[in-house]
Design a protein around this motif. Sequence first.
Motif, PDB file in Angstrom:
ATOM      1  N   THR A 219       1.086  -1.171   0.254  1.00 30.51           N
ATOM      2  CA  THR A 219       0.043   0.177   0.102  1.00 30.51           C
ATOM      3  C   THR A 219       1.159   1.197  -0.067  1.00 30.51           C
ATOM      4  OG1 THR A 219      -0.513   0.144   2.872  1.00 30.51           O
ATOM      5  CG2 THR A 219      -1.799  -0.878   1.182  1.00 30.51           C
ATOM      6  N   LYS A 220       2.200   1.419   0.177  1.00 27.27           N
ATOM      7  CA  LYS A 220       2.489   2.567   0.738  1.00 27.27           C
ATOM      8  C   LYS A 220       3.435   2.454  -0.225  1.00 27.27           C
ATOM      9  CE  LYS A 220       6.886   3.448   3.162  1.00 27.27           C
ATOM     10  NZ  LYS A 220       7.867   3.082   4.301  1.00 27.27           N
ATOM     11  N   ILE A 221       3.337   1.917  -1.379  1.00 25.66           N
ATOM     12  CA  ILE A 221       4.096   1.495  -2.499  1.00 25.66           C
ATOM     13  C   ILE A 221       3.216   2.348  -4.026  1.00 25.66           C
ATOM     14  CG2 ILE A 221       6.090   0.550  -2.791  1.00 25.66           C
ATOM     15  CD1 ILE A 221       4.994  -1.206  -4.840  1.00 25.66           C
ATOM     16  N   GLY A 222       1.766   2.274  -3.706  1.00 21.29           N
ATOM     17  CA  GLY A 222       1.057   2.553  -4.026  1.00 21.29           C
ATOM     18  C   GLY A 222      -0.663   1.629  -4.379  1.00 21.29           C
ATOM     19  N   PHE A 223      -0.442   0.462  -3.781  1.00 23.41           N
ATOM     20  CA  PHE A 223      -1.544  -0.733  -4.506  1.00 23.41           C
ATOM     21  C   PHE A 223      -3.155  -0.458  -3.601  1.00 23.41           C
ATOM     22  CE2 PHE A 223       2.171  -2.520  -6.490  1.00 23.41           C
ATOM     23  CZ  PHE A 223       2.503  -3.522  -6.499  1.00 23.41           C
ATOM     24  N   ASN A 224      -4.266  -0.861  -3.983  1.00 20.02           N
ATOM     25  CA  ASN A 224      -5.038  -0.453  -3.553  1.00 20.02           C
ATOM     26  C   ASN A 224      -5.356  -1.488  -2.232  1.00 20.02           C
ATOM     27  OD1 ASN A 224      -5.832   1.869  -4.800  1.00 20.02           O
ATOM     28  ND2 ASN A 224      -6.085   0.552  -6.477  1.00 20.02           N
ATOM     29  N   ALA A 225      -5.334  -1.266  -1.521  1.00 17.65           N
ATOM     30  CA  ALA A 225      -5.723  -2.482  -0.518  1.00 17.65           C
ATOM     31  C   ALA A 225      -7.633  -2.787  -0.492  1.00 17.65           C
ATOM     32  CB  ALA A 225      -5.723  -2.526   1.146  1.00 17.65           C
ATOM     33  N   ASP A 226      -8.020  -3.492  -1.508  1.00 18.05           N
ATOM     34  CA  ASP A 226      -9.489  -3.806  -2.197  1.00 18.05           C
ATOM     35  C   ASP A 226      -9.846  -4.966  -0.520  1.00 18.05           C
ATOM     36  OD1 ASP A 226      -8.603  -2.872  -4.256  1.00 18.05           O
ATOM     37  OD2 ASP A 226      -7.870  -4.757  -4.689  1.00 18.05           O
ATOM     38  N   HIS A 227      -9.342  -5.619  -0.391  1.00 18.34           N
ATOM     39  CA  HIS A 227      -9.874  -6.926   0.807  1.00 18.34           C
ATOM     40  C   HIS A 227      -9.111  -7.588   1.388  1.00 18.34           C
ATOM     41  CE1 HIS A 227     -13.193  -9.793   1.376  1.00 18.34           C
ATOM     42  NE2 HIS A 227     -12.487 -10.319   1.996  1.00 18.34           N
ATOM     43  N   ASP A 228      -9.063  -7.570   3.317  1.00 18.71           N
ATOM     44  CA  ASP A 228      -8.532  -8.059   4.051  1.00 18.71           C
ATOM     45  C   ASP A 228      -9.309  -8.779   4.733  1.00 18.71           C
ATOM     46  OD1 ASP A 228      -6.954  -8.775   5.983  1.00 18.71           O
ATOM     47  OD2 ASP A 228      -5.680  -7.055   6.063  1.00 18.71           O
ATOM     48  N   HIS A 229      -9.822 -10.168   4.620  1.00 20.47           N
ATOM     49  CA  HIS A 229     -10.645 -10.779   5.896  1.00 20.47           C
ATOM     50  C   HIS A 229      -9.479 -12.222   5.976  1.00 20.47           C
ATOM     51  CE1 HIS A 229     -14.977 -12.359   6.647  1.00 20.47           C
ATOM     52  NE2 HIS A 229     -14.403 -13.224   5.877  1.00 20.47           N
ATOM     53  N   ARG A 230      -9.909 -12.503   7.295  1.00 23.92           N
ATOM     54  CA  ARG A 230     -10.015 -13.226   8.175  1.00 23.92           C
ATOM     55  C   ARG A 230     -10.980 -14.242   8.097  1.00 23.92           C
ATOM     56  NH1 ARG A 230      -5.981 -16.094  10.244  1.00 23.92           N
ATOM     57  NH2 ARG A 230      -4.663 -14.392  10.676  1.00 23.92           N
ATOM     58  N   VAL A 231     -11.187 -15.773   7.224  1.00 18.55           N
ATOM     59  CA  VAL A 231     -11.703 -16.719   6.531  1.00 18.55           C
ATOM     60  C   VAL A 231     -12.000 -17.064   8.004  1.00 18.55           C
ATOM     61  CG1 VAL A 231     -12.815 -18.334   5.281  1.00 18.55           C
ATOM     62  CG2 VAL A 231     -11.587 -16.394   4.613  1.00 18.55           C
ATOM     63  N   ASN A 232     -11.073 -17.893   8.754  1.00 18.37           N
ATOM     64  CA  ASN A 232     -10.725 -18.452   9.671  1.00 18.37           C
ATOM     65  C   ASN A 232     -10.025 -18.609   9.893  1.00 18.37           C
ATOM     66  OD1 ASN A 232      -9.014 -20.453   8.788  1.00 18.37           O
ATOM     67  ND2 ASN A 232     -11.099 -22.033   7.812  1.00 18.37           N
ATOM     68  N   GLU A 233      -9.387 -19.325  11.658  1.00 18.91           N
ATOM     69  CA  GLU A 233      -7.791 -19.244  11.676  1.00 18.91           C
ATOM     70  C   GLU A 233      -6.480 -19.883  11.121  1.00 18.91           C
ATOM     71  OE1 GLU A 233      -6.949 -23.363  14.480  1.00 18.91           O
ATOM     72  OE2 GLU A 233      -9.333 -22.245  15.411  1.00 18.91           O
ATOM     73  N   ASN A 234      -6.787 -20.642   9.910  1.00 18.56           N
ATOM     74  CA  ASN A 234      -5.635 -20.543   9.195  1.00 18.56           C
ATOM     75  C   ASN A 234      -6.667 -20.108   8.154  1.00 18.56           C
ATOM     76  OD1 ASN A 234      -4.962 -23.081  11.124  1.00 18.56           O
ATOM     77  ND2 ASN A 234      -6.808 -24.207  10.510  1.00 18.56           N
ATOM     78  N   LEU A 235      -6.906 -18.927   7.965  1.00 18.85           N
ATOM     79  CA  LEU A 235      -7.044 -18.598   6.693  1.00 18.85           C
ATOM     80  C   LEU A 235      -6.938 -17.628   6.768  1.00 18.85           C
ATOM     81  CD1 LEU A 235      -6.561 -19.013   3.423  1.00 18.85           C
ATOM     82  CD2 LEU A 235      -9.419 -19.597   3.505  1.00 18.85           C
ATOM     83  N   ARG A 236      -6.498 -16.182   6.052  1.00 17.37           N
ATOM     84  CA  ARG A 236      -6.489 -14.809   5.999  1.00 17.37           C
ATOM     85  C   ARG A 236      -5.916 -14.333   4.377  1.00 17.37           C
ATOM     86  NH1 ARG A 236      -2.747 -10.154   8.683  1.00 17.37           N
ATOM     87  NH2 ARG A 236      -3.969  -8.232   7.751  1.00 17.37           N
ATOM     88  N   PHE A 237      -7.261 -14.057   3.948  1.00 20.33           N
ATOM     89  CA  PHE A 237      -7.279 -12.946   1.979  1.00 20.33           C
ATOM     90  C   PHE A 237      -6.942 -12.225   2.431  1.00 20.33           C
ATOM     91  CE2 PHE A 237      -8.656 -12.296  -1.468  1.00 20.33           C
ATOM     92  CZ  PHE A 237      -8.608 -12.469  -2.948  1.00 20.33           C
ATOM     93  N   VAL A 238      -5.985 -11.898   1.866  1.00 20.59           N
ATOM     94  CA  VAL A 238      -5.542 -10.203   1.834  1.00 20.59           C
ATOM     95  C   VAL A 238      -5.327  -9.745   0.020  1.00 20.59           C
ATOM     96  CG1 VAL A 238      -4.490  -7.771   1.967  1.00 20.59           C
ATOM     97  CG2 VAL A 238      -4.648  -9.238   3.561  1.00 20.59           C
ATOM     98  N   GLN A 239      -6.486  -9.061  -0.342  1.00 23.27           N
ATOM     99  CA  GLN A 239      -6.719  -8.475  -1.741  1.00 23.27           C
ATOM    100  C   GLN A 239      -5.934  -7.530  -1.973  1.00 23.27           C
ATOM    101  OE1 GLN A 239      -9.297  -9.832  -4.496  1.00 23.27           O
ATOM    102  NE2 GLN A 239      -9.515  -8.220  -5.733  1.00 23.27           N
ATOM    103  N   LEU A 240      -4.492  -6.857  -2.616  1.00 19.62           N
ATOM    104  CA  LEU A 240      -4.209  -5.786  -3.320  1.00 19.62           C
ATOM    105  C   LEU A 240      -3.736  -5.192  -4.758  1.00 19.62           C
ATOM    106  CD1 LEU A 240      -1.469  -6.205  -0.551  1.00 19.62           C
ATOM    107  CD2 LEU A 240      -3.415  -4.369   0.049  1.00 19.62           C
TER     108      LEU A 240
END
Length: 123
Positions: free
Chosen positions: A23-44
């Motif tokens: 995000t510091k270099i300019g990517f847009n933070a589209d999505h940040d979701h913890r699905v469960n204790e073993n899965l976190r999904f971040v889309q940039l």
Amino acid sequence: MDWKIELVAIPVTDVDRAKDFYTKIGFNADHDHRVNENLRFVQLTPPGSGCSICLGEGITEAAPGSVEGMQMVVANAEDAYRQLVAAGVQATPVQDLGWGLFTFFSDPDGNKWAVQQMPDYSS
């Protein structure tokens, strides 16, 4: 039928550090979701791009820092270089490789990126 690349997984050791970097270099933070204790999904997504990257926990088994050859295309490589350096990124000075002007950088885990300005073949 169109086949479009929409998402590329980037393996990282620290999700929050990587998210901050991109995000510091300019990517847009589209999505940040913890699905469960073993899965976190971040889309940039890079500005203007039809393809995003994802990082997180439980996203890929690839080794952090193992990605090479990720490439973005920009209108002006010098401007991109200055933006990266202003964000604290160690980018290479712009190089003319014959098929475009390039600057290169790595994320905090060592995943390698190229930024290309396409050559002007109209001259």
